[in-house]
Design a protein around this motif. Structure first.
Motif, PDB file in Angstrom:
ATOM      1  N   LYS A  81     -33.124   2.617 -22.993  1.00 43.84           N
ATOM      2  CA  LYS A  81     -31.979   1.715 -22.820  1.00 43.84           C
ATOM      3  C   LYS A  81     -30.961   1.980 -23.920  1.00 43.84           C
ATOM      4  N   GLN A  82     -29.732   2.128 -23.516  1.00 48.95           N
ATOM      5  CA  GLN A  82     -28.595   2.199 -24.426  1.00 48.95           C
ATOM      6  C   GLN A  82     -27.671   1.054 -24.056  1.00 48.95           C
ATOM      7  N   ARG A  83     -27.534   0.096 -24.937  1.00 50.59           N
ATOM      8  CA  ARG A  83     -26.798  -1.126 -24.616  1.00 50.59           C
ATOM      9  C   ARG A  83     -25.377  -0.799 -24.181  1.00 50.59           C
ATOM     10  N   TYR A  84     -24.986  -1.452 -23.100  1.00 51.65           N
ATOM     11  CA  TYR A  84     -23.662  -1.302 -22.494  1.00 51.65           C
ATOM     12  C   TYR A  84     -23.413   0.102 -21.939  1.00 51.65           C
ATOM     13  N   GLN A  85     -24.449   0.921 -21.856  1.00 47.28           N
ATOM     14  CA  GLN A  85     -24.279   2.265 -21.317  1.00 47.28           C
ATOM     15  C   GLN A  85     -25.192   2.496 -20.112  1.00 47.28           C
ATOM     16  N   TYR A  86     -26.505   2.514 -20.347  1.00 44.71           N
ATOM     17  CA  TYR A  86     -27.442   2.790 -19.264  1.00 44.71           C
ATOM     18  C   TYR A  86     -28.827   2.277 -19.656  1.00 44.71           C
ATOM     19  N   SER A  87     -29.714   2.206 -18.659  1.00 35.81           N
ATOM     20  CA  SER A  87     -31.107   1.805 -18.877  1.00 35.81           C
ATOM     21  C   SER A  87     -31.940   2.366 -17.742  1.00 35.81           C
ATOM     22  N   GLY A  88     -33.238   2.489 -17.973  1.00 34.61           N
ATOM     23  CA  GLY A  88     -34.101   3.012 -16.922  1.00 34.61           C
ATOM     24  C   GLY A  88     -35.505   3.255 -17.427  1.00 34.61           C
ATOM     25  N   THR A  96     -26.622   2.568 -14.495  1.00 32.05           N
ATOM     26  CA  THR A  96     -25.503   2.639 -15.426  1.00 32.05           C
ATOM     27  C   THR A  96     -24.909   1.249 -15.597  1.00 32.05           C
ATOM     28  N   GLU A  97     -24.822   0.784 -16.832  1.00 32.53           N
ATOM     29  CA  GLU A  97     -24.296  -0.553 -17.095  1.00 32.53           C
ATOM     30  C   GLU A  97     -22.794  -0.542 -17.330  1.00 32.53           C
ATOM     31  N   ASN A  98     -22.260   0.586 -17.735  1.00 34.45           N
ATOM     32  CA  ASN A  98     -20.825   0.713 -17.967  1.00 34.45           C
ATOM     33  C   ASN A  98     -20.246   1.575 -16.858  1.00 34.45           C
ATOM     34  N   ARG A  99     -19.523   0.973 -15.917  1.00 40.21           N
ATOM     35  CA  ARG A  99     -19.005   1.689 -14.758  1.00 40.21           C
ATOM     36  C   ARG A  99     -17.481   1.798 -14.801  1.00 40.21           C
ATOM     37  N   ARG A 100     -16.961   2.284 -15.866  1.00 36.81           N
ATOM     38  CA  ARG A 100     -15.513   2.383 -15.971  1.00 36.81           C
ATOM     39  C   ARG A 100     -14.961   3.486 -15.073  1.00 36.81           C
ATOM     40  N   THR A 101     -15.475   4.700 -15.208  1.00 39.06           N
ATOM     41  CA  THR A 101     -14.993   5.804 -14.374  1.00 39.06           C
ATOM     42  C   THR A 101     -16.093   6.412 -13.521  1.00 39.06           C
ATOM     43  N   SER A 102     -17.334   6.381 -13.987  1.00 36.18           N
ATOM     44  CA  SER A 102     -18.429   6.986 -13.238  1.00 36.18           C
ATOM     45  C   SER A 102     -19.701   6.197 -13.470  1.00 36.18           C
ATOM     46  N   SER A 103     -20.662   6.377 -12.590  1.00 36.70           N
ATOM     47  CA  SER A 103     -21.949   5.686 -12.715  1.00 36.70           C
ATOM     48  C   SER A 103     -23.015   6.513 -12.023  1.00 36.70           C
ATOM     49  N   THR A 151     -21.348   8.209  -8.713  1.00 37.93           N
ATOM     50  CA  THR A 151     -20.007   7.783  -8.311  1.00 37.93           C
ATOM     51  C   THR A 151     -19.019   8.150  -9.404  1.00 37.93           C
ATOM     52  N   ASN A 152     -17.861   8.681  -8.982  1.00 35.73           N
ATOM     53  CA  ASN A 152     -16.811   9.040  -9.933  1.00 35.73           C
ATOM     54  C   ASN A 152     -15.466   8.674  -9.321  1.00 35.73           C
ATOM     55  N   ASN A 153     -14.658   7.970 -10.095  1.00 35.00           N
ATOM     56  CA  ASN A 153     -13.359   7.528  -9.599  1.00 35.00           C
ATOM     57  C   ASN A 153     -12.311   8.633  -9.551  1.00 35.00           C
ATOM     58  N   LEU A 154     -12.617   9.805 -10.117  1.00 34.47           N
ATOM     59  CA  LEU A 154     -11.708  10.955 -10.103  1.00 34.47           C
ATOM     60  C   LEU A 154     -10.307  10.558 -10.585  1.00 34.47           C
ATOM     61  N   VAL A 155     -10.262  10.225 -11.858  1.00 30.30           N
ATOM     62  CA  VAL A 155      -9.012   9.768 -12.468  1.00 30.30           C
ATOM     63  C   VAL A 155      -7.939  10.837 -12.295  1.00 30.30           C
ATOM     64  N   GLY A 156      -6.785  10.429 -11.808  1.00 29.77           N
ATOM     65  CA  GLY A 156      -5.687  11.339 -11.563  1.00 29.77           C
ATOM     66  C   GLY A 156      -5.587  11.807 -10.134  1.00 29.77           C
ATOM     67  N   LEU A 157      -6.626  11.527  -9.322  1.00 34.66           N
ATOM     68  CA  LEU A 157      -6.622  11.901  -7.912  1.00 34.66           C
ATOM     69  C   LEU A 157      -6.753  10.640  -7.064  1.00 34.66           C
ATOM     70  N   PRO A 158      -6.213  10.652  -5.839  1.00 35.61           N
ATOM     71  CA  PRO A 158      -6.286   9.448  -4.989  1.00 35.61           C
ATOM     72  C   PRO A 158      -7.603   9.340  -4.233  1.00 35.61           C
ATOM     73  N   TYR A 159      -8.668   9.958  -4.743  1.00 34.15           N
ATOM     74  CA  TYR A 159      -9.968   9.946  -4.069  1.00 34.15           C
ATOM     75  C   TYR A 159     -11.032   9.392  -5.005  1.00 34.15           C
ATOM     76  N   THR A 160     -12.111   8.898  -4.402  1.00 36.94           N
ATOM     77  CA  THR A 160     -13.302   8.466  -5.124  1.00 36.94           C
ATOM     78  C   THR A 160     -14.496   9.243  -4.577  1.00 36.94           C
ATOM     79  N   LEU A 161     -15.298   9.795  -5.455  1.00 39.31           N
ATOM     80  CA  LEU A 161     -16.418  10.636  -5.061  1.00 39.31           C
ATOM     81  C   LEU A 161     -17.711   9.829  -5.073  1.00 39.31           C
ATOM     82  N   TYR A 162     -18.423   9.825  -3.955  1.00 41.23           N
ATOM     83  CA  TYR A 162     -19.749   9.242  -3.846  1.00 41.23           C
ATOM     84  C   TYR A 162     -20.699  10.351  -3.390  1.00 41.23           C
TER      85      TYR A 162
END
Length: 897
Positions: free
Chosen positions: A307-314, A343-350, A384-395
């Motif tokens: 576990k890494q607080r505010y990052q990920y756990s498993g 992933t606990e922090n889902r800002r751009t990817s998880s 999952t990745n929000n692909l910053v700068g592109l109008p697409y989201t990758l799943y």
């Protein structure tokens, strides 16, 4: 020079004394400067100054000048606060302070309370002793508190500089652990050495058990190590000679895990769950455990949590079973791997993972208490990745499924990719938010890719000894040869339209393109006149389009009654949903369908990925209806402060749904125009005491027998035209569940008629005596009706009808589970299920458990009494996690012929 101050016994003297601390010449290099003799250690920084400057003893001008010369400007100073009820003696020359009568010294995180305290800041030590009466008995011990941890002793000596301490008759408690010692030495910040000490987790004045040792070492929050020691139960040693040595690890610290003793009829006697626990740091650990049986079975388990607080756990786990003996050698080795990640922090990817992989024979290697009964195992890893700068989201994801009901068939998707774009509003002004119906029109581009592997092939094409083995490398070539993959692109054009302020219309016009690497080629064999299929590789693109629409609204109907009636109003809420789907006829398209010489058509992409069920050999125009109903009433409720109105549900849900295809043909008996009718209803009665749910499916057509066939055939005649209601019931399920019990978590008792007993007029002692007297005189009026207990009941009635065979199947079952606290310390748990149709208990669902709270100990007994493989387990051990390995376990699996 000595100065004294003797106030009256009622007054309290508080003084602070300032002592110089030399500041180094170079402020950035503190380690190179040694303190002067008058300087206290830098770690403690003990410059003492008076609490009331006017009460501080006066110094001569020469002395003050000397102090000023040694103290550079801006010196860093810390403060020791002290007070005493009787008197305070301060020796300036020798730099000592003597406190008499309930003295208190505070410094940083340290607080000391004692009858007499002696402080010498030349040697950086504090000495304290307890308060005794005239008979020499101790009335108040020395209390030393550091960082929130409290120590009590008869006498204490503590060094500020080294943080070492010596104490006699010490009492120390942290969490559940209690340490007592005749003498104890604190070596470092977290290590203690004790002489004639005992350790326990029982908080009684006379503990039920303790570990007694002549020499004992305690590492705080880690372990207790002792030389020869003896376990005492109620002051009685369990072994006269004791044990040579012992190590007791605290939870969440590295250490050995003691095994449990047990046995099974097939594998023999065993030691279970023994091993070692590694705690590397606050973020990751590792547990290694194993079982060993007398008949040659060995199980190894490795588990790790991170576990890494505010990052990920498993966590990960790996199980390996090995058979050494000849009796069980048909499955020599099997394994299981599990992985969970979040992933606990889902800002751009998880990244999310839930993996459960097993060899085919893994489940059969466990005893009934550990065996998994899942029909399917599923694993997935999703990114999952929000692909910053592109109008697409990758799943993207990797998936695996193993079906034990179909000979262990494995299906894996490696990978699956979904790439949707943002919504595009072509008719909306930049920065606007609509205003007209066409400004809400938007389109979206969606791309999907999937590559699928499966062992669903003929047995003779696999070389593995295990009929279908996904994890055998020698079968991978054949599995990859039978792979499937495809790409699908979808562009929906959608809008939301408000009609008459009450109707919501959502029309969608969509296009789809699909690309494949192979298709099916059909051929008739002249000799056998049978249709054969063969895969034809290549690059093929197909497309289709259609139109969908959905219309929704909400209707209310309320009937009011008289203001004096119990029922004030009844309200009916209806939420109709009407859908329409149209797809054109693609049967003339050669890229979809292959036309044979006899006029039949066959889909070239029948079992392909993204095969659309709407692509048939005809057009489709289907209207679907779904009516969601709710019925509730409002009744009067008498509460404190006057009358109020309470909402009571009659039917929390009553839904029915069906669809009708206007372009369906009568020749296909399995594809009639009107689809099955579904009725679902659920509600709760008596403030959720009973929860009732009913699900049913009706076939709206009738069945008739042919003269040449004993089975009934479906016709195109509606059931209501022949007096058979809305149709033939194909399936129905009724479930009723309820929970009975009493609130509370402890054993209490009360009278039947408490209002007749005026206990409030008596004090507590008189009330108890009166209650006991009444219980002796009238025992029939004393009832224990507040014993905590709970009973969950679930009744299920299931009906299935097979119209072609005119046969039905009815099953009825009653499952129950709960607990009963016979006393404050005894608890009985149970769970089982009874098949009312077969009049027998379901053997796999029956378990009985007994738990006894022994204050600082706990005893548990569990029993699986039914079935061919039965089991019992008995455990008694210390309740606290600090000594969790101190327990006795006895488990056994046995077969009943």
């Amino acid at each position: 020079m000595e100065s004294g101050h003797n106030p009256s016994s009622d007054s309290i003297v508080q003084e602070k004394i300032q002592s110089p601390v030399q500041e180094p010449e170079n402020p950035t290099d503190t380690e190179s400067q040694a303190p002067t003799q008058a300087t206290l250690p830098e770690e403690v920084k003990e410059s003492l100054q008076p609490a009331h400057p006017e009460e501080a003893p006066s110094l001569s001008d020469n002395t003050a000048q000397e102090v000023d010369e040694r103290t550079p400007a801006g010196a860093i100073q810390s403060i020791i606060q002290y007070e005493a009820e009787d008197s305070i003696f301060f020796d300036v020359k020798h730099k000592t302070i003597h406190l008499h009568g309930a003295g208190i010294i505070e410094h940083d995180t340290i607080r000391l309370e004692a009858e007499e305290v002696f402080l010498d800041w030349n040697s950086h030590t504090i000495e304290a002793c307890s308060k005794k009466n005239e008979a020499g008995e101790i009335e108040k011990k020395v209390v030393f508190n550091r960082d929130g941890i409290e120590y009590m002793a008869e006498s204490l000596r503590y060094n500020f500089d080294s943080q070492r301490a010596m104490a006699s008759k010490l009492f120390y408690k942290q969490d559940d652990g209690i340490l007592r010692a005749n003498k104890i030495k604190k070596d470092t910040e977290d290590i203690f050495y004790g002489d004639q000490a005992y350790y326990t987790t029982c908080n009684h004045v006379k503990p039920h058990f303790y570990i007694a040792a002549r020499q004992l070492k305690l590492k705080q929050d880690d372990k207790v190590v002792s030389g020869p020691f003896t376990f005492y139960f109620d002051d009685v040693p369990i072994l006269p000679l004791g044990f040579v040595s012992g190590i007791f690890y605290f939870p969440q610290k590295s250490g050995f895990i003691l095994p449990k003793y047990g046995g099974e009829s097939e594998k023999g006697f065993c030691l279970q769950d023994g091993g070692y626990y590694f705690r590397f740091n606050d973020y990751v650990d590792l547990t290694l455990q194993g079982d060993i049986y007398s008949k040659g079975f060995i199980r190894f388990t490795a588990q790790s949590q991170y576990k890494q607080r505010y990052q990920y756990s498993g966590g990960l786990s790996y199980n390996r079973n090995t058979y050494v003996g000849e009796e069980l050698a048909e499955n020599n080795k099997n394994w299981c791997f599990k992985w969970k990640h979040r992933t606990e922090n889902r800002r751009t990817s998880s990244l999310t993972a839930d993996v459960d992989l097993q060899s085919p024979s893994f489940r059969s290697s466990f005893s009934p208490s550990r065996r998994s009964l899942q029909a399917k195992l599923s694993s997935s890893v999703q990114y999952t990745n929000n692909l910053v700068g592109l109008p697409y989201t990758l799943y993207t994801s990797l998936r695996h499924t193993k079906d034990f009901m179909e000979q262990g068939i494995d299906t894996a998707t490696l990978p699956s990719i979904f790439l949707p774009s943002e919504k595009i509003y072509p008719f909306r002004k930049k920065g606007g938010f609509g205003g007209s119906w066409y400004s809400d029109i938007y389109l979206q581009h969606k791309v999907e890719f999937e590559n699928r592997l499966s062992t669903r092939v003929q047995h003779d094409t696999l070389d593995s000894d295990d009929a279908l083995s996904f994890f055998s490398p020698k079968d991978w070539a054949q599995i990859f040869k039978n792979k499937q993959y495809g790409v699908q692109q979808t562009v929906p054009l959608t809008t939301n339209i408000k009609l008459f302020n009450y109707l919501n219309l959502t029309p969608t016009l969509w296009w789809q393109w699909r690309s494949y690497g192979e298709r099916i080629n059909y051929k008739y064999q002249a000799d056998s006149k049978e249709l054969e299929e063969e895969k034809e590789p290549g690059f093929y693109q197909v497309f289709n389009y259609g139109f969908d629409a959905q219309l929704t609204t909400t209707l209310y109907g309320t009937h009011f009654f008289s203001r004096h009636a119990l029922v004030q109003a009844i309200r009916h809420q209806i939420e109709p949903v009407i859908t329409f789907t149209y797809t054109p006829d693609f049967s003339d398209s050669d890229y979809y369908w292959q036309k044979m010489e006899d006029g039949t058509k066959h889909n070239r992409f029948r079992d392909a990925i993204y095969s659309d069920y709407r692509l048939r050999d005809r057009a489709r125009a289907e209207v679907g209806i779904n009516l969601n109903n709710r019925l509730a009433m409002k009744v009067k409720s008498n509460e404190e402060g006057g009358e109020s109105k309470k909402k009571v549900p009659i039917l929390e849900g009553f839904n029915w749904s069906t669809s009708y295809d206007f372009l369906a043909e009568d020749k296909d008996v399995e594809d009639r125009a009107l689809k099955d009718i579904r009725l679902d209803a659920w509600t709760s009665l008596f403030d959720n005491l009973f929860n009732i749910r009913f699900n049913s499916t009706f076939d709206p057509y009738i069945y008739e027998k042919n003269d040449s066939d004993s089975m009934a055939e479906r016709t195109n005649e509606f059931a209501w035209n022949h007096g058979q209601g809305i149709g033939l019931i194909k399936h129905a399920t009724l479930s009723i569940n309820t929970t009975f019990g009493t609130p509370g978590d402890r054993y209490t008792s009360s009278w039947k008629e408490e209002e007749e007993f005026e206990e409030e007029e008596l004090d507590e002692e008189q009330g108890m005596e009166a209650k006991q007297k009444r219980m002796r005189e009238q025992p029939g009026e004393y009832v224990d009706f507040k014993i905590p207990w709970r009973l969950d009941l679930n009744y299920v009635w299931d009906y299935s009808y097979y119209p072609r065979y005119e046969a039905d199947d009815i099953t009825k079952s009653l499952s129950f589970n709960g607990y009963l606290n016979l006393t404050e310390k005894w608890e009985l748990t149970f769970s089982s299920a009874y098949d009312i149709t077969k009049r027998e208990f379901l053997k796999s669902n029956t378990d009985i458990g007994i738990r006894r709270d022994l204050h600082c100990w706990e005893m548990e007994f569990s029993w699986h009494p039914l079935g061919a493989e039965q089991r019992y387990e008995f455990t008694i051990g210390i309740k606290s996690d600090l000594l969790q390995n101190v327990q006795y376990n006895r488990a056994r699996d046995y077969r009943v012929p």
